[in-house]
Design a protein around this motif. Structure first.
Motif, mmCIF file in Angstrom:
data_model
loop_
_atom_site.group_PDB
_atom_site.id
_atom_site.type_symbol
_atom_site.label_atom_id
_atom_site.label_comp_id
_atom_site.label_asym_id
_atom_site.label_seq_id
_atom_site.Cartn_x
_atom_site.Cartn_y
_atom_site.Cartn_z
ATOM 1 N N SER A 122 0.851 -1.108 0.035
ATOM 2 C CA SER A 122 0.020 -0.054 0.039
ATOM 3 C C SER A 122 0.925 1.302 -0.050
ATOM 4 C CB SER A 122 -1.151 0.012 1.094
ATOM 5 O OG SER A 122 -0.282 0.083 2.405
ATOM 6 N N VAL A 123 1.974 1.258 0.755
ATOM 7 C CA VAL A 123 2.752 2.425 1.034
ATOM 8 C C VAL A 123 3.644 2.687 -0.489
ATOM 9 C CG1 VAL A 123 4.619 3.590 1.785
ATOM 10 C CG2 VAL A 123 2.807 2.482 3.366
ATOM 11 N N GLY A 124 4.011 1.496 -0.983
ATOM 12 C CA GLY A 124 4.757 1.404 -2.074
ATOM 13 C C GLY A 124 3.838 1.895 -3.217
ATOM 14 N N LEU A 125 2.906 1.376 -3.556
ATOM 15 C CA LEU A 125 2.105 1.661 -4.584
ATOM 16 C C LEU A 125 1.612 3.005 -4.653
ATOM 17 C CD1 LEU A 125 -0.126 -1.476 -4.863
ATOM 18 C CD2 LEU A 125 1.756 -0.656 -6.580
ATOM 19 N N PHE A 126 1.290 3.717 -3.280
ATOM 20 C CA PHE A 126 0.881 4.895 -3.151
ATOM 21 C C PHE A 126 1.883 5.933 -3.671
ATOM 22 C CE2 PHE A 126 0.962 9.286 -0.702
ATOM 23 C CZ PHE A 126 -0.423 9.511 -1.508
ATOM 24 N N PHE A 127 3.291 5.746 -3.233
ATOM 25 C CA PHE A 127 4.259 6.494 -3.759
ATOM 26 C C PHE A 127 4.464 6.221 -5.143
ATOM 27 C CE2 PHE A 127 5.567 6.998 0.773
ATOM 28 C CZ PHE A 127 5.267 8.040 0.943
ATOM 29 N N ILE A 128 4.584 5.233 -5.954
ATOM 30 C CA ILE A 128 4.442 5.018 -7.320
ATOM 31 C C ILE A 128 3.465 5.790 -8.173
ATOM 32 C CG2 ILE A 128 4.357 3.335 -9.144
ATOM 33 C CD1 ILE A 128 5.899 1.555 -7.367
ATOM 34 N N PHE A 129 2.404 5.625 -7.746
ATOM 35 C CA PHE A 129 0.954 6.280 -8.316
ATOM 36 C C PHE A 129 0.887 7.694 -8.089
ATOM 37 C CE2 PHE A 129 -1.409 2.071 -7.803
ATOM 38 C CZ PHE A 129 -1.050 1.533 -8.978
ATOM 39 N N LYS A 130 1.174 8.113 -6.888
ATOM 40 C CA LYS A 130 1.230 9.410 -6.557
ATOM 41 C C LYS A 130 2.209 10.285 -7.228
ATOM 42 C CE LYS A 130 -0.314 13.036 -3.921
ATOM 43 N NZ LYS A 130 -1.663 13.886 -4.099
ATOM 44 N N PHE A 131 3.558 10.038 -7.150
ATOM 45 C CA PHE A 131 4.666 10.728 -7.271
ATOM 46 C C PHE A 131 5.177 10.392 -8.654
ATOM 47 C CE2 PHE A 131 4.683 10.830 -2.773
ATOM 48 C CZ PHE A 131 4.108 12.207 -2.404
ATOM 49 N N ALA A 132 5.457 9.135 -8.928
ATOM 50 C CA ALA A 132 5.910 8.733 -10.548
ATOM 51 C C ALA A 132 4.987 8.855 -11.393
ATOM 52 C CB ALA A 132 6.581 7.288 -10.199
ATOM 53 N N LEU A 133 3.620 8.603 -11.221
ATOM 54 C CA LEU A 133 2.676 8.662 -12.143
ATOM 55 C C LEU A 133 1.921 9.811 -12.325
ATOM 56 C CD1 LEU A 133 1.658 5.006 -12.442
ATOM 57 C CD2 LEU A 133 3.322 6.069 -13.690
ATOM 58 N N GLY A 134 2.149 10.694 -10.850
ATOM 59 C CA GLY A 134 1.473 11.754 -10.934
ATOM 60 C C GLY A 134 -0.252 11.675 -10.776
ATOM 61 N N LEU A 135 -0.623 10.526 -10.072
ATOM 62 C CA LEU A 135 -2.167 10.524 -9.900
ATOM 63 C C LEU A 135 -2.719 11.178 -8.723
ATOM 64 C CD1 LEU A 135 -2.610 6.476 -10.679
ATOM 65 C CD2 LEU A 135 -3.195 8.735 -12.239
ATOM 66 N N GLY A 136 -3.837 11.596 -8.725
ATOM 67 C CA GLY A 136 -4.365 12.454 -7.553
ATOM 68 C C GLY A 136 -4.720 11.752 -6.640
ATOM 69 N N LEU A 137 -4.177 10.810 -5.802
ATOM 70 C CA LEU A 137 -4.620 9.929 -4.867
ATOM 71 C C LEU A 137 -4.533 10.525 -3.418
ATOM 72 C CD1 LEU A 137 -2.532 6.625 -5.521
ATOM 73 C CD2 LEU A 137 -5.083 7.266 -5.996
ATOM 74 N N VAL A 138 -5.581 10.033 -2.581
ATOM 75 C CA VAL A 138 -5.495 10.812 -1.071
ATOM 76 C C VAL A 138 -5.034 9.677 -0.318
ATOM 77 C CG1 VAL A 138 -7.148 11.487 0.490
ATOM 78 C CG2 VAL A 138 -7.751 12.181 -1.733
ATOM 79 N N ALA A 139 -4.212 9.919 0.658
ATOM 80 C CA ALA A 139 -3.447 8.924 1.277
ATOM 81 C C ALA A 139 -4.289 8.452 2.577
ATOM 82 C CB ALA A 139 -2.129 9.522 1.865
ATOM 83 N N LEU A 140 -4.990 9.284 3.133
ATOM 84 C CA LEU A 140 -5.702 8.878 4.490
ATOM 85 C C LEU A 140 -7.102 9.599 4.238
ATOM 86 C CD1 LEU A 140 -2.821 9.139 6.775
ATOM 87 C CD2 LEU A 140 -3.669 6.912 5.978
ATOM 88 N N PRO A 141 -7.846 9.155 5.269
ATOM 89 C CA PRO A 141 -9.222 9.756 5.285
ATOM 90 C C PRO A 141 -9.036 11.235 5.667
ATOM 91 C CG PRO A 141 -9.378 7.666 6.538
ATOM 92 C CD PRO A 141 -7.917 7.860 6.014
ATOM 93 N N ALA A 142 -10.137 12.120 5.279
ATOM 94 C CA ALA A 142 -9.999 13.451 5.617
ATOM 95 C C ALA A 142 -10.028 13.885 7.056
ATOM 96 C CB ALA A 142 -11.227 14.095 5.001
ATOM 97 N N VAL A 143 -10.459 12.993 7.772
ATOM 98 C CA VAL A 143 -10.173 13.239 9.273
ATOM 99 C C VAL A 143 -8.867 13.173 9.776
ATOM 100 C CG1 VAL A 143 -12.675 12.434 9.820
ATOM 101 C CG2 VAL A 143 -10.746 10.665 10.045
ATOM 102 N N PHE A 144 -7.940 12.783 8.921
ATOM 103 C CA PHE A 144 -6.465 12.740 9.402
ATOM 104 C C PHE A 144 -5.889 13.717 9.102
ATOM 105 C CE2 PHE A 144 -7.168 7.794 9.685
ATOM 106 C CZ PHE A 144 -7.250 7.838 10.967
ATOM 107 N N HIS A 145 -6.334 14.602 8.314
ATOM 108 C CA HIS A 145 -5.504 15.433 7.520
ATOM 109 C C HIS A 145 -6.264 16.871 7.413
ATOM 110 C CE1 HIS A 145 -7.080 14.711 3.623
ATOM 111 N NE2 HIS A 145 -6.745 13.521 3.656
ATOM 112 N N GLY A 146 -7.474 16.874 7.796
ATOM 113 C CA GLY A 146 -8.433 18.142 7.620
ATOM 114 C C GLY A 146 -9.078 18.113 6.642
#
Length: 146
Positions: A122-146
């Motif tokens: 999950s962490v590895g794929l998040f970094f690949i999808f978010k930063f290498a591929l530039g997808l607009g993924l949200v890491a955690l629910p909104a309650v954790f980051h406001g």
């Protein structure tokens, strides 16, 4: 052999319905020379041809998996459907970790290894999808980051 014939007939009927629906696609006057109908009609035609071939030349009777295998497949399908529904409200990392852990456990029933695989994936794929591929993924629910 009967299961292949039934499958081939169903694939052929669905493919023909797909081709029929593709012929109803509206074209604008600015369409390219090939048009928007060509690709769906081509895909449907190839699928119909494959269905006909399966119906006419079936394999020998298959050996169906045991009931436990079918149960494991059902669990995997339910987990993946739940994953699809959980992505938006829970973000990417938590549902992916849980899903990957459950599916890893099904492959090799070792709880600690499955949990570590889920977290790592999950962490590895998040970094690949978010930063290498530039997808607009949200890491955690909104309650954790406001």
């Amino acid at each position: 052999m009967a299961s292949d014939r039934i499958f081939g007939a169903v694939v052929t009927l669905v493919a023909l319905a797909y081709v029929a629906s593709a012929t109803q696609i509206q074209t604008s006057f600015l369409a390219d020379p090939v048009g928007p109908r060509t690709f769906p009609i081509l895909v449907g035609s190839v699928a119909a041809l494959c269905g006909i071939l399966v119906a006419l030349k079936p394999d020998e009777d298959p050996e169906w998996p045991a009931l436990a295998t079918l149960g494991a497949l059902l669990v995997a399908v339910v987990v993946l459907v739940g994953y699809a529904y959980a992505l938006k409200p829970l973000g990417f990392i938590l549902p992916t970790a849980v899903t990957a852990a459950i599916l890893s456990y099904q492959i090799s029933p070792r709880p600690m290894a499955a949990a570590l695989a889920g977290i790592g994936l999950s962490v590895g794929l998040f970094f690949i999808f978010k930063f290498a591929l530039g997808l607009g993924l949200v890491a955690l629910p909104a309650v954790f980051h406001g």
